[in-house]
Design a protein around this motif. Structure first.
Motif, PDB file in Angstrom:
ATOM      1  N   LEU A 133       3.589  -4.599   3.288  1.00 25.98           N
ATOM      2  CA  LEU A 133       2.977  -3.896   2.166  1.00 25.98           C
ATOM      3  C   LEU A 133       2.162  -4.952   1.428  1.00 25.98           C
ATOM      4  O   LEU A 133       2.725  -5.899   0.890  1.00 25.98           O
ATOM      5  CB  LEU A 133       4.074  -3.326   1.266  1.00 25.98           C
ATOM      6  CG  LEU A 133       3.715  -2.298   0.193  1.00 25.98           C
ATOM      7  CD1 LEU A 133       4.979  -1.687  -0.367  1.00 25.98           C
ATOM      8  CD2 LEU A 133       2.882  -2.843  -0.928  1.00 25.98           C
ATOM      9  N   VAL A 134       0.848  -4.817   1.470  1.00 26.64           N
ATOM     10  CA  VAL A 134      -0.021  -5.831   0.869  1.00 26.64           C
ATOM     11  C   VAL A 134      -0.814  -5.235  -0.284  1.00 26.64           C
ATOM     12  O   VAL A 134      -1.547  -4.270  -0.086  1.00 26.64           O
ATOM     13  CB  VAL A 134      -1.031  -6.382   1.911  1.00 26.64           C
ATOM     14  CG1 VAL A 134      -1.686  -7.639   1.382  1.00 26.64           C
ATOM     15  CG2 VAL A 134      -0.358  -6.635   3.226  1.00 26.64           C
ATOM     16  N   GLU A 135      -0.672  -5.799  -1.448  1.00 30.68           N
ATOM     17  CA  GLU A 135      -1.472  -5.387  -2.604  1.00 30.68           C
ATOM     18  C   GLU A 135      -1.527  -3.878  -2.805  1.00 30.68           C
ATOM     19  O   GLU A 135      -2.597  -3.296  -2.924  1.00 30.68           O
ATOM     20  CB  GLU A 135      -2.908  -5.920  -2.455  1.00 30.68           C
ATOM     21  CG  GLU A 135      -3.096  -7.215  -3.201  1.00 30.68           C
ATOM     22  CD  GLU A 135      -4.559  -7.596  -3.304  1.00 30.68           C
ATOM     23  OE1 GLU A 135      -5.022  -7.783  -4.421  1.00 30.68           O
ATOM     24  OE2 GLU A 135      -5.220  -7.714  -2.273  1.00 30.68           O
ATOM     25  N   GLY A 136      -0.364  -3.274  -2.827  1.00 26.25           N
ATOM     26  CA  GLY A 136      -0.319  -1.860  -3.185  1.00 26.25           C
ATOM     27  C   GLY A 136      -0.630  -0.920  -2.038  1.00 26.25           C
ATOM     28  O   GLY A 136      -1.170  -1.332  -1.017  1.00 26.25           O
ATOM     29  N   PRO A 137      -0.300   0.345  -2.213  1.00 26.95           N
ATOM     30  CA  PRO A 137      -0.517   1.322  -1.151  1.00 26.95           C
ATOM     31  C   PRO A 137      -2.005   1.622  -0.967  1.00 26.95           C
ATOM     32  O   PRO A 137      -2.765   1.536  -1.929  1.00 26.95           O
ATOM     33  CB  PRO A 137       0.204   2.575  -1.651  1.00 26.95           C
ATOM     34  CG  PRO A 137       0.672   2.296  -3.031  1.00 26.95           C
ATOM     35  CD  PRO A 137       0.282   0.921  -3.425  1.00 26.95           C
ATOM     36  N   ALA A 138      -2.414   1.929   0.257  1.00 28.06           N
ATOM     37  CA  ALA A 138      -3.783   2.379   0.535  1.00 28.06           C
ATOM     38  C   ALA A 138      -3.706   3.342   1.704  1.00 28.06           C
ATOM     39  O   ALA A 138      -3.289   2.959   2.791  1.00 28.06           O
ATOM     40  CB  ALA A 138      -4.680   1.197   0.875  1.00 28.06           C
ATOM     41  N   PHE A 139      -4.083   4.583   1.453  1.00 36.05           N
ATOM     42  CA  PHE A 139      -4.020   5.596   2.500  1.00 36.05           C
ATOM     43  C   PHE A 139      -5.238   6.504   2.432  1.00 36.05           C
ATOM     44  O   PHE A 139      -6.049   6.385   1.510  1.00 36.05           O
ATOM     45  CB  PHE A 139      -2.740   6.434   2.351  1.00 36.05           C
ATOM     46  CG  PHE A 139      -1.478   5.664   2.645  1.00 36.05           C
ATOM     47  CD1 PHE A 139      -1.051   5.485   3.943  1.00 36.05           C
ATOM     48  CD2 PHE A 139      -0.730   5.107   1.619  1.00 36.05           C
ATOM     49  CE1 PHE A 139       0.093   4.766   4.226  1.00 36.05           C
ATOM     50  CE2 PHE A 139       0.420   4.388   1.886  1.00 36.05           C
ATOM     51  CZ  PHE A 139       0.838   4.219   3.196  1.00 36.05           C
ATOM     52  N   TYR A 140      -5.332   7.427   3.409  1.00 40.14           N
ATOM     53  CA  TYR A 140      -6.443   8.384   3.421  1.00 40.14           C
ATOM     54  C   TYR A 140      -6.084   9.529   2.485  1.00 40.14           C
ATOM     55  O   TYR A 140      -5.105  10.237   2.740  1.00 40.14           O
ATOM     56  CB  TYR A 140      -6.686   8.901   4.834  1.00 40.14           C
ATOM     57  CG  TYR A 140      -6.910   7.771   5.810  1.00 40.14           C
ATOM     58  CD1 TYR A 140      -8.183   7.276   6.033  1.00 40.14           C
ATOM     59  CD2 TYR A 140      -5.844   7.167   6.454  1.00 40.14           C
ATOM     60  CE1 TYR A 140      -8.390   6.218   6.891  1.00 40.14           C
ATOM     61  CE2 TYR A 140      -6.037   6.098   7.316  1.00 40.14           C
ATOM     62  CZ  TYR A 140      -7.316   5.628   7.531  1.00 40.14           C
ATOM     63  OH  TYR A 140      -7.514   4.572   8.367  1.00 40.14           O
ATOM     64  N   PRO A 141      -6.859   9.721   1.413  1.00 39.98           N
ATOM     65  CA  PRO A 141      -6.472  10.716   0.403  1.00 39.98           C
ATOM     66  C   PRO A 141      -6.459  12.143   0.937  1.00 39.98           C
ATOM     67  O   PRO A 141      -5.714  12.961   0.441  1.00 39.98           O
ATOM     68  CB  PRO A 141      -7.527  10.544  -0.694  1.00 39.98           C
ATOM     69  CG  PRO A 141      -8.629   9.768  -0.087  1.00 39.98           C
ATOM     70  CD  PRO A 141      -8.046   8.970   1.030  1.00 39.98           C
ATOM     71  N   TYR A 142      -7.281  12.419   1.942  1.00 39.32           N
ATOM     72  CA  TYR A 142      -7.380  13.803   2.425  1.00 39.32           C
ATOM     73  C   TYR A 142      -6.384  14.110   3.530  1.00 39.32           C
ATOM     74  O   TYR A 142      -6.387  15.200   4.079  1.00 39.32           O
ATOM     75  CB  TYR A 142      -8.808  14.119   2.874  1.00 39.32           C
ATOM     76  CG  TYR A 142      -9.447  12.994   3.662  1.00 39.32           C
ATOM     77  CD1 TYR A 142     -10.169  12.002   3.006  1.00 39.32           C
ATOM     78  CD2 TYR A 142      -9.284  12.908   5.031  1.00 39.32           C
ATOM     79  CE1 TYR A 142     -10.720  10.952   3.706  1.00 39.32           C
ATOM     80  CE2 TYR A 142      -9.830  11.851   5.731  1.00 39.32           C
ATOM     81  CZ  TYR A 142     -10.555  10.885   5.063  1.00 39.32           C
ATOM     82  OH  TYR A 142     -11.079   9.837   5.765  1.00 39.32           O
ATOM     83  N   ARG A 185       1.266   8.821  10.851  1.00 41.65           N
ATOM     84  CA  ARG A 185       0.941   9.005  12.271  1.00 41.65           C
ATOM     85  C   ARG A 185      -0.265   8.144  12.644  1.00 41.65           C
ATOM     86  O   ARG A 185      -0.323   7.556  13.718  1.00 41.65           O
ATOM     87  CB  ARG A 185       0.661  10.483  12.545  1.00 41.65           C
ATOM     88  CG  ARG A 185       1.280  10.968  13.841  1.00 41.65           C
ATOM     89  CD  ARG A 185       0.983  12.431  14.104  1.00 41.65           C
ATOM     90  NE  ARG A 185       1.445  13.312  13.064  1.00 41.65           N
ATOM     91  CZ  ARG A 185       0.695  14.240  12.463  1.00 41.65           C
ATOM     92  NH1 ARG A 185      -0.567  14.400  12.810  1.00 41.65           N
ATOM     93  NH2 ARG A 185       1.188  14.992  11.520  1.00 41.65           N
ATOM     94  N   ARG A 186      -1.217   8.090  11.727  1.00 43.44           N
ATOM     95  CA  ARG A 186      -2.419   7.283  11.991  1.00 43.44           C
ATOM     96  C   ARG A 186      -2.047   5.801  12.123  1.00 43.44           C
ATOM     97  O   ARG A 186      -2.507   5.122  13.021  1.00 43.44           O
ATOM     98  CB  ARG A 186      -3.413   7.481  10.855  1.00 43.44           C
ATOM     99  CG  ARG A 186      -4.499   6.438  10.784  1.00 43.44           C
ATOM    100  CD  ARG A 186      -5.852   7.050  10.895  1.00 43.44           C
ATOM    101  NE  ARG A 186      -6.904   6.065  10.742  1.00 43.44           N
ATOM    102  CZ  ARG A 186      -7.675   5.654  11.745  1.00 43.44           C
ATOM    103  NH1 ARG A 186      -7.497   6.136  12.969  1.00 43.44           N
ATOM    104  NH2 ARG A 186      -8.621   4.762  11.544  1.00 43.44           N
ATOM    105  N   LEU A 187      -1.220   5.296  11.224  1.00 38.18           N
ATOM    106  CA  LEU A 187      -0.827   3.886  11.291  1.00 38.18           C
ATOM    107  C   LEU A 187      -0.035   3.615  12.561  1.00 38.18           C
ATOM    108  O   LEU A 187      -0.186   2.576  13.196  1.00 38.18           O
ATOM    109  CB  LEU A 187       0.019   3.513  10.074  1.00 38.18           C
ATOM    110  CG  LEU A 187      -0.757   3.272   8.794  1.00 38.18           C
ATOM    111  CD1 LEU A 187       0.192   2.897   7.676  1.00 38.18           C
ATOM    112  CD2 LEU A 187      -1.777   2.154   9.002  1.00 38.18           C
ATOM    113  N   ASP A 188       0.816   4.560  12.928  1.00 41.10           N
ATOM    114  CA  ASP A 188       1.611   4.376  14.132  1.00 41.10           C
ATOM    115  C   ASP A 188       0.706   4.339  15.365  1.00 41.10           C
ATOM    116  O   ASP A 188       0.935   3.575  16.300  1.00 41.10           O
ATOM    117  CB  ASP A 188       2.638   5.507  14.257  1.00 41.10           C
ATOM    118  CG  ASP A 188       3.721   5.164  15.259  1.00 41.10           C
ATOM    119  OD1 ASP A 188       4.411   4.155  15.049  1.00 41.10           O
ATOM    120  OD2 ASP A 188       3.850   5.875  16.269  1.00 41.10           O
ATOM    121  N   ALA A 193       4.050   3.814   1.177  1.00 40.39           N
ATOM    122  CA  ALA A 193       3.713   2.479   1.693  1.00 40.39           C
ATOM    123  C   ALA A 193       4.962   1.793   2.233  1.00 40.39           C
ATOM    124  O   ALA A 193       4.910   1.092   3.242  1.00 40.39           O
ATOM    125  CB  ALA A 193       3.073   1.640   0.594  1.00 40.39           C
TER     126      ALA A 193
END
Lengths: 348, 288
Positions: A121-130, A138-141, A185
């Motif tokens: 976990l680096v500098e806070g969460p970051a994901f696709y909002p939609y 699933r995308r990260l996996d 995250a």
């Protein structure tokens, strides 16, 4: 078959094959060896330095040693180089000089071998909002070439349940609260069996309830033998969950070691609450204590090796009216402030 | 290194293999591209414009005194496919491709998801290659969508039958369809070259709008430059000059010479952009 058999904490990956030594190890011994690892260190750096374009030295000659199985608190004020160090450990930033290794693999060259066993976990969460929380995981996996698509749904479900997001799995990330984003995250770091978690400010911006949950989760993960490297500027947090600490100041590591040893560096003091502060101070001085002072109904001194009960008895014997008597152990905050300095100035 | 060996044995799961893993990430990329509202809006525009052209031609053709192009389209529905491609290749299609390819890396960087993809670890070279594969899929889908939409509109609004080519020869309808297919492939190749360029811009910045704008500006500027006769020496080196060569399929025999040169130019642009993108992306510090 799942990832555990490939690179799990059971130690298949890290230590040399038992046969190489002609010895047969029992499962217990194997686990122990896994905990010790190749080098005994989950993270090791030597002379690690990062100078950004423009000349700013973010990290300067860092010698970090994070023992396997430890919960290592990486402390330092904002801007002291913690995040840059973490980015170098994860292969996101290339060091200007020096070496670093993660789980025995040199970085950044060993990224593809080391990082599947690392949750970060680096500098806070970051994901696709939609996308929903589940679709994000699933995308990260899918991005990890070594993860098994057949177990993906189960692993993602388990990770979401573990952080308490089971019911919000199908909700879009955009609609998540800050606490839920953080949990997602953390869920992402738990997608597979990990030997090391690298958590950069995992409780930043969480409410007290969320902070407690994250702490409990870290303890739980650590209890399974996973090494946890957690950066923070919250001392109480580190004091409560870490076995080891490293303290950064302006890009340099000013102290590291087991948390107890760090405490040992700062003197324990004795504090007497009394209307006759002068007399009390004289008694303290009589024991040969250093840094004796008295003011406003209070006398203090550094305790040294003197047993406090003898001081207490002597005070009473001398007829000093003792209203309160305390042995004050330095908090991590005292240690930390001594190491990093007081005040709000940003040092460059 | 022992960890290598043990990973290798312990792994019926890796029987899945790098190719399957790459296919999985590519599927994830395309799902992301084709589900994103912004991209769906772009695709909707690509589908609607040929229909609008068809309707406009239909209205114009009833006036009686229509020009030769209108007469050709009105005479055969299949021609609408070519007309739509040539109307959309100069700007609308490049805009759509620039949006998708320019956003590919810079969008992830600005959103912060790039650092999580790289620590997954997706692998830098691998991620870049799959991002480009996704751009290729999008280019092909975008060009195919234009033509399919044009064919549907064309067949609904106009008569069908044997097609008269630019060179005057008439070919059967089925062969006409085949030529439409070739035109789509050629147009997609031209867009893919632009996609590589936009992807390269995307690796240079953390601002997706910057990368998209740079790519669109390049398209417009090179078409403006091509207008001046004094600069005609430049023309063969401009990417945009070769896009319209898809109309080579409308000649008998097909103008394969000009199209072949076009494909070479596309490949050159893609190779140079790809090399720059690779060099940049595999070495850069990811600080977003």
């Amino acid at each position: 078959m799942n990832r555990a058999t490939k690179a799990g904490p059971s130690g298949e990956a890290a230590p040399p094959h038992p046969d190489d030594h002609g010895t047969v190890y029992g499962p217990g011994a194997r686990a122990e060896r896994a905990a010790a690892g190749d080098t005994g260190h989950a993270i090791a750096t030597a002379g690690l330095t990062k100078r950004f374009r423009g000349g700013h030295v973010a990290v300067d000659d860092l010698h970090l040693a994070v023992p396997r199985g430890s919960v290592f608190g990486f402390l330092g004020p904002n801007g002291s180089g913690k995040t840059t160090t973490i980015r170098m450990l994860l292969g996101l930033v290339t060091p200007t000089s020096g070496r670093c290794s993660v789980l025995g693999e040199p970085m950044p060259d060993g990224v593809s071998r080391a990082l599947p066993r690392v949750g970060a976990l680096v500098e806070g969460p970051a994901f696709y909002p939609y996308l929903s929380g589940e679709a994000n995981l699933r995308r990260l996996d899918a991005a990890d070439p070594r993860s098994d698509p057949r177990t993906a749904a189960r692993r993602i479900g388990e990770a979401l349940d573990r952080v308490g997001l089971g019911n919000a799995a199908g909700k879009r990330y955009r609609a998540y609260s800050l606490g839920m984003r953080h949990r997602l995250a953390i869920a992402a770091t738990l997608l597979g069996p990990r030997e090391l978690l690298v958590l950069d400010e995992p409780t930043n911006g969480l409410d007290p309830q969320g902070t407690r949950e994250v702490r409990a989760l870290i303890k739980e993960v650590a209890a399974d033998g996973t090494t946890v490297f957690v950066s923070s500027h919250l001392l109480s947090e580190v004091e409560q969950m870490c076995t080891h600490v490293g303290v950064m100041r302006t890009g340099r590591l000013v102290a590291q070691g087991p948390i107890a040893e760090l405490h040992a560096g700062v003197a324990v003091s004795v504090r007497v609450e009394t209307p006759e502060a002068g007399a009390a101070a004289a008694v303290l001085a009589g024991f040969g204590l250093t840094a004796v002072s008295h003011a406003g109904g209070m006398a203090t001194a550094e305790l040294g090796d003197t047993p406090p009960e003898r001081i207490c008895a002597a005070l009473v014997e001398d007829g000093v009216a003792v209203r309160g008597f305390a042995v004050v152990r330095p908090s991590l905050e005292d240690v930390y402030v001594r190491l990093t300095g007081e005040g709000f100035d940003v040092e460059s | 290194m022992s960890s290598h060996e043990t990973l290798a044995h312990a792994a019926p799961l890796r029987a899945a293999g790098p190719a399957r893993a790459a296919a999985r990430l590519l599927a994830s990329e395309t799902a992301l591209t084709f589900r994103r509202p912004r991209h769906l809006a772009l695709l909707a525009v690509l589908a609607v414009v040929p229909v609008l052209i068809g309707v406009a031609v239909r209205i114009a053709s009833t006036d009686g005194d229509a020009g030769p192009i209108i007469a050709r389209v009105a005479g055969n529905g299949l021609v609408l496919a070519f007309t739509s491609l040539s109307a959309m290749l100069p700007l609308i299609l490049p805009l759509a491709v620039s949006v998708v390819a320019g956003d590919a890396v810079a969008g992830e960087a600005s959103q912060g998801t790039l650092r999580y993809l790289l620590t997954a670890p997706a692998g830098r070279g691998r991620l870049l290659a799959l991002k480009y594969a996704n751009v290729l899929v999008f280019c092909l889908a975008a060009c195919a969508l234009v033509v399919v939409s044009a064919l549907v509109a064309g067949l609904a609004l106009f008569p069908t039958g044997p097609v008269t080519l630019l060179s005057g020869t008439t070919v059967p309808f089925a062969e006409g369809l085949l030529r439409v297919g070739l035109a789509v492939l050629y147009a997609a190749a031209g867009m893919a070259a632009l996609g590589a360029l936009a992807l390269m811009f995307s690796t240079l910045t953390e601002n997706p709008i910057g990368a998209i704008a740079a790519s669109v500006v390049l398209v417009v500027v090179s078409q403006v430059l091509a207008v001046f006769p004094q600069l005609s020496a430049l023309r063969p080196f401009l990417l945009t000059s070769w896009w319209s060569a898809f109309d080579g399929v409308l000649r008998a025999p097909m103008d394969t010479g000009r199209m072949g040169t076009g494909l070479l130019v596309f490949a050159g642009y893609a190779a140079v952009s790809g090399a720059f993108a690779w060099a940049r992306f595999t070495s850069r510090d990811v600080t977003s």
